[in-house]
Design a protein around this motif. Structure first.
Motif, PDB file in Angstrom:
ATOM      1  N   ARG A 123      49.705  29.947  44.757  1.00  0.00           N
ATOM      2  CA  ARG A 123      49.704  28.616  44.147  1.00  0.00           C
ATOM      3  C   ARG A 123      50.968  28.362  43.330  1.00  0.00           C
ATOM      4  NH1 ARG A 123      47.991  27.537  39.339  1.00  0.00           N
ATOM      5  NH2 ARG A 123      46.773  29.446  39.083  1.00  0.00           N
ATOM      6  N   LEU A 124      51.546  29.416  42.761  1.00  0.00           N
ATOM      7  CA  LEU A 124      52.681  29.278  41.851  1.00  0.00           C
ATOM      8  C   LEU A 124      53.971  29.719  42.521  1.00  0.00           C
ATOM      9  CD1 LEU A 124      50.826  30.909  38.885  1.00  0.00           C
ATOM     10  CD2 LEU A 124      51.442  28.493  39.037  1.00  0.00           C
ATOM     11  N   THR A 125      55.036  29.017  42.227  1.00  0.00           N
ATOM     12  CA  THR A 125      56.355  29.431  42.699  1.00  0.00           C
ATOM     13  C   THR A 125      57.114  29.989  41.507  1.00  0.00           C
ATOM     14  OG1 THR A 125      56.332  27.703  44.365  1.00  0.00           O
ATOM     15  CG2 THR A 125      58.459  28.663  43.852  1.00  0.00           C
ATOM     16  N   LEU A 126      57.128  31.305  41.402  1.00  0.00           N
ATOM     17  CA  LEU A 126      57.773  31.936  40.256  1.00  0.00           C
ATOM     18  C   LEU A 126      59.093  32.558  40.674  1.00  0.00           C
ATOM     19  CD1 LEU A 126      54.790  33.843  38.572  1.00  0.00           C
ATOM     20  CD2 LEU A 126      55.719  31.598  37.993  1.00  0.00           C
ATOM     21  N   PRO A 127      60.166  32.259  39.964  1.00  0.00           N
ATOM     22  CA  PRO A 127      61.408  32.991  40.208  1.00  0.00           C
ATOM     23  C   PRO A 127      61.278  34.410  39.661  1.00  0.00           C
ATOM     24  CG  PRO A 127      61.691  31.454  38.395  1.00  0.00           C
ATOM     25  CD  PRO A 127      60.309  31.218  38.944  1.00  0.00           C
ATOM     26  N   VAL A 128      62.134  35.293  40.126  1.00  0.00           N
ATOM     27  CA  VAL A 128      62.133  36.676  39.653  1.00  0.00           C
ATOM     28  C   VAL A 128      62.280  36.688  38.136  1.00  0.00           C
ATOM     29  CG1 VAL A 128      63.405  38.852  39.683  1.00  0.00           C
ATOM     30  CG2 VAL A 128      63.014  37.603  41.811  1.00  0.00           C
ATOM     31  N   GLY A 129      61.415  37.455  37.470  1.00  0.00           N
ATOM     32  CA  GLY A 129      61.437  37.582  36.021  1.00  0.00           C
ATOM     33  C   GLY A 129      60.518  36.618  35.299  1.00  0.00           C
ATOM     34  N   ALA A 130      60.036  35.587  35.996  1.00  0.00           N
ATOM     35  CA  ALA A 130      59.160  34.605  35.352  1.00  0.00           C
ATOM     36  C   ALA A 130      57.754  35.155  35.208  1.00  0.00           C
ATOM     37  CB  ALA A 130      59.138  33.314  36.157  1.00  0.00           C
ATOM     38  N   GLU A 131      57.061  34.705  34.166  1.00  0.00           N
ATOM     39  CA  GLU A 131      55.686  35.120  33.957  1.00  0.00           C
ATOM     40  C   GLU A 131      54.832  33.881  33.723  1.00  0.00           C
ATOM     41  OE1 GLU A 131      54.979  36.369  29.452  1.00  0.00           O
ATOM     42  OE2 GLU A 131      56.609  37.516  30.368  1.00  0.00           O
ATOM     43  N   VAL A 132      53.535  34.021  34.041  1.00  0.00           N
ATOM     44  CA  VAL A 132      52.622  32.896  33.878  1.00  0.00           C
ATOM     45  C   VAL A 132      51.242  33.418  33.502  1.00  0.00           C
ATOM     46  CG1 VAL A 132      51.926  32.827  36.319  1.00  0.00           C
ATOM     47  CG2 VAL A 132      51.817  30.750  34.940  1.00  0.00           C
ATOM     48  N   GLN A 133      50.569  32.673  32.636  1.00  0.00           N
ATOM     49  CA  GLN A 133      49.168  32.925  32.347  1.00  0.00           C
ATOM     50  C   GLN A 133      48.359  32.232  33.435  1.00  0.00           C
ATOM     51  OE1 GLN A 133      48.299  34.966  29.789  1.00  0.00           O
ATOM     52  NE2 GLN A 133      50.511  35.160  29.442  1.00  0.00           N
ATOM     53  N   ALA A 134      47.396  32.944  34.008  1.00  0.00           N
ATOM     54  CA  ALA A 134      46.587  32.385  35.097  1.00  0.00           C
ATOM     55  C   ALA A 134      45.124  32.749  34.889  1.00  0.00           C
ATOM     56  CB  ALA A 134      47.098  32.890  36.443  1.00  0.00           C
ATOM     57  N   PRO A 135      44.478  32.134  33.883  1.00  0.00           N
ATOM     58  CA  PRO A 135      43.060  32.443  33.666  1.00  0.00           C
ATOM     59  C   PRO A 135      42.245  32.060  34.891  1.00  0.00           C
ATOM     60  CG  PRO A 135      43.674  30.465  32.471  1.00  0.00           C
ATOM     61  CD  PRO A 135      44.953  31.050  33.020  1.00  0.00           C
ATOM     62  N   ALA A 136      41.162  32.801  35.122  1.00  0.00           N
ATOM     63  CA  ALA A 136      40.357  32.575  36.320  1.00  0.00           C
ATOM     64  C   ALA A 136      38.874  32.569  35.980  1.00  0.00           C
ATOM     65  CB  ALA A 136      40.639  33.667  37.355  1.00  0.00           C
ATOM     66  N   ALA A 137      38.113  31.889  36.842  1.00  0.00           N
ATOM     67  CA  ALA A 137      36.655  31.962  36.805  1.00  0.00           C
ATOM     68  C   ALA A 137      36.278  33.266  37.502  1.00  0.00           C
ATOM     69  CB  ALA A 137      36.054  30.763  37.512  1.00  0.00           C
ATOM     70  N   TYR A 138      35.840  34.237  36.727  1.00  0.00           N
ATOM     71  CA  TYR A 138      35.622  35.602  37.197  1.00  0.00           C
ATOM     72  C   TYR A 138      34.143  35.811  37.499  1.00  0.00           C
ATOM     73  CZ  TYR A 138      36.033  40.746  37.097  1.00  0.00           C
ATOM     74  OH  TYR A 138      36.016  42.086  37.404  1.00  0.00           O
ATOM     75  N   VAL A 139      33.834  36.162  38.754  1.00  0.00           N
ATOM     76  CA  VAL A 139      32.446  36.331  39.194  1.00  0.00           C
ATOM     77  C   VAL A 139      32.146  37.813  39.340  1.00  0.00           C
ATOM     78  CG1 VAL A 139      30.725  35.709  40.924  1.00  0.00           C
ATOM     79  CG2 VAL A 139      32.611  34.115  40.412  1.00  0.00           C
ATOM     80  N   ARG A 140      31.194  38.304  38.546  1.00  0.00           N
ATOM     81  CA  ARG A 140      30.794  39.705  38.597  1.00  0.00           C
ATOM     82  C   ARG A 140      30.090  40.027  39.907  1.00  0.00           C
ATOM     83  NH1 ARG A 140      32.667  43.365  34.757  1.00  0.00           N
ATOM     84  NH2 ARG A 140      32.909  42.308  32.770  1.00  0.00           N
ATOM     85  N   ALA A 141      30.268  41.253  40.396  1.00  0.00           N
ATOM     86  CA  ALA A 141      29.735  41.637  41.706  1.00  0.00           C
ATOM     87  C   ALA A 141      28.217  41.770  41.710  1.00  0.00           C
ATOM     88  CB  ALA A 141      30.372  42.942  42.172  1.00  0.00           C
ATOM     89  N   LEU A 142      27.640  42.461  40.752  1.00  0.00           N
ATOM     90  CA  LEU A 142      26.214  42.795  40.829  1.00  0.00           C
ATOM     91  C   LEU A 142      25.275  41.641  40.486  1.00  0.00           C
ATOM     92  CD1 LEU A 142      26.038  46.434  39.393  1.00  0.00           C
ATOM     93  CD2 LEU A 142      25.592  45.689  41.731  1.00  0.00           C
ATOM     94  N   ASP A 143      25.623  40.838  39.481  1.00  0.00           N
ATOM     95  CA  ASP A 143      24.689  39.781  39.072  1.00  0.00           C
ATOM     96  C   ASP A 143      25.262  38.372  39.217  1.00  0.00           C
ATOM     97  OD1 ASP A 143      26.504  39.676  36.987  1.00  0.00           O
ATOM     98  OD2 ASP A 143      25.087  40.368  35.457  1.00  0.00           O
ATOM     99  N   LEU A 144      26.510  38.257  39.670  1.00  0.00           N
ATOM    100  CA  LEU A 144      27.190  36.971  39.901  1.00  0.00           C
ATOM    101  C   LEU A 144      27.327  36.137  38.633  1.00  0.00           C
ATOM    102  CD1 LEU A 144      25.859  35.841  43.404  1.00  0.00           C
ATOM    103  CD2 LEU A 144      27.754  37.365  42.846  1.00  0.00           C
ATOM    104  N   THR A 145      27.298  36.763  37.454  1.00  0.00           N
ATOM    105  CA  THR A 145      27.605  36.012  36.247  1.00  0.00           C
ATOM    106  C   THR A 145      29.065  35.578  36.313  1.00  0.00           C
ATOM    107  OG1 THR A 145      28.118  38.031  35.024  1.00  0.00           O
ATOM    108  CG2 THR A 145      25.893  37.131  34.771  1.00  0.00           C
ATOM    109  N   VAL A 146      29.364  34.446  35.685  1.00  0.00           N
ATOM    110  CA  VAL A 146      30.702  33.860  35.743  1.00  0.00           C
ATOM    111  C   VAL A 146      31.291  33.828  34.336  1.00  0.00           C
ATOM    112  CG1 VAL A 146      32.085  31.876  36.449  1.00  0.00           C
ATOM    113  CG2 VAL A 146      29.980  32.443  37.706  1.00  0.00           C
TER     114      VAL A 146
END
Length: 195
Positions: A123-146
């Motif tokens: 999704r992101l076009t980062l040049p070499v050396g660039a950094e970005v915060q990319a928080p995500a909706a994280y889904v747990r494997a066993l109980d599918l909590t988000v």
């Protein structure tokens, strides 16, 4: 920072062998959609003495931001389903309910999947050396909590398409290596590409 992709279109299918953290295998199929992409996949694994199967269908915008994710988990205790929906601008619903703790997230990240680390770098076009915060909706494997998962990606060098990845909640850092399609080749301690 977004823009023209650094990557070629994905292959029809890819697979990963999970290791260290769990024993298992993941297979994903990539489908172009009018106005976006669809990824369908499945991971079967043994982790800490538990067996599980997680199946997913994720629809993405043309820029690889998550639109919807349908996730099903089967364990010895039964089957669970979770549906995540995003407006593409960082607002989410989980099983039909507004989820303000996910505000600002553009990606879904499945604990069961190495493939979902594709989304932020694609999704992101980062040049070499660039950094970005990319928080995500994280889904747990066993109980599918988000949960909300804070993540950081730093593009390190070309060729090789390598990114330093940080997940403060887990105290985890590694260098991810991607292929020409922006799919993970090596996720140290988690998975390696099989095809």
């Amino acid at each position: 920072m977004t823009g023209t992709t650094l990557f070629a279109p994905p292959p029809l299918t890819a697979a990963w062998r999970h290791l260290d953290a769990r024993t298992g295998f993941e297979v994903a199929y990539f489908h172009p959609l009018p106005g976006g992409h669809r990824v369908e996949g499945c991971t079967t694994a043994v982790e800490d003495g538990h067996t599980w199967i997680v199946e997913y269908r994720i629809d993405l915008t043309p820029a690889w931001a998550t639109r919807t994710a349908h996730v099903t988990c089967r364990t010895s205790t039964g089957t669970r389903h979770t549906i995540l929906e995003s407006d593409g601008e960082g607002r989410w619903r989980v099983n039909g309910e507004h989820a303000p703790h996910l505000d600002g997230c553009l990606d879904v990240d499945l604990e069961s999947s190495a493939m979902t680390n594709t989304f932020p770098v694609h999704r992101l076009t980062l040049p070499v050396g660039a950094e970005v915060q990319a928080p995500a909706a994280y889904v747990r494997a066993l109980d599918l909590t988000v949960e909300r998962l804070e993540q950081q990606y730093v593009r390190t060098a070309d060729p090789g398409r390598r990114y330093d990845y940080f997940s403060p909640a887990f105290g985890f850092a590694c260098r991810l290596t991607y292929d020409e399609s922006g799919l993970v080749l090596d996720y140290p301690g988690i998975a390696v590409r099989a095809i």
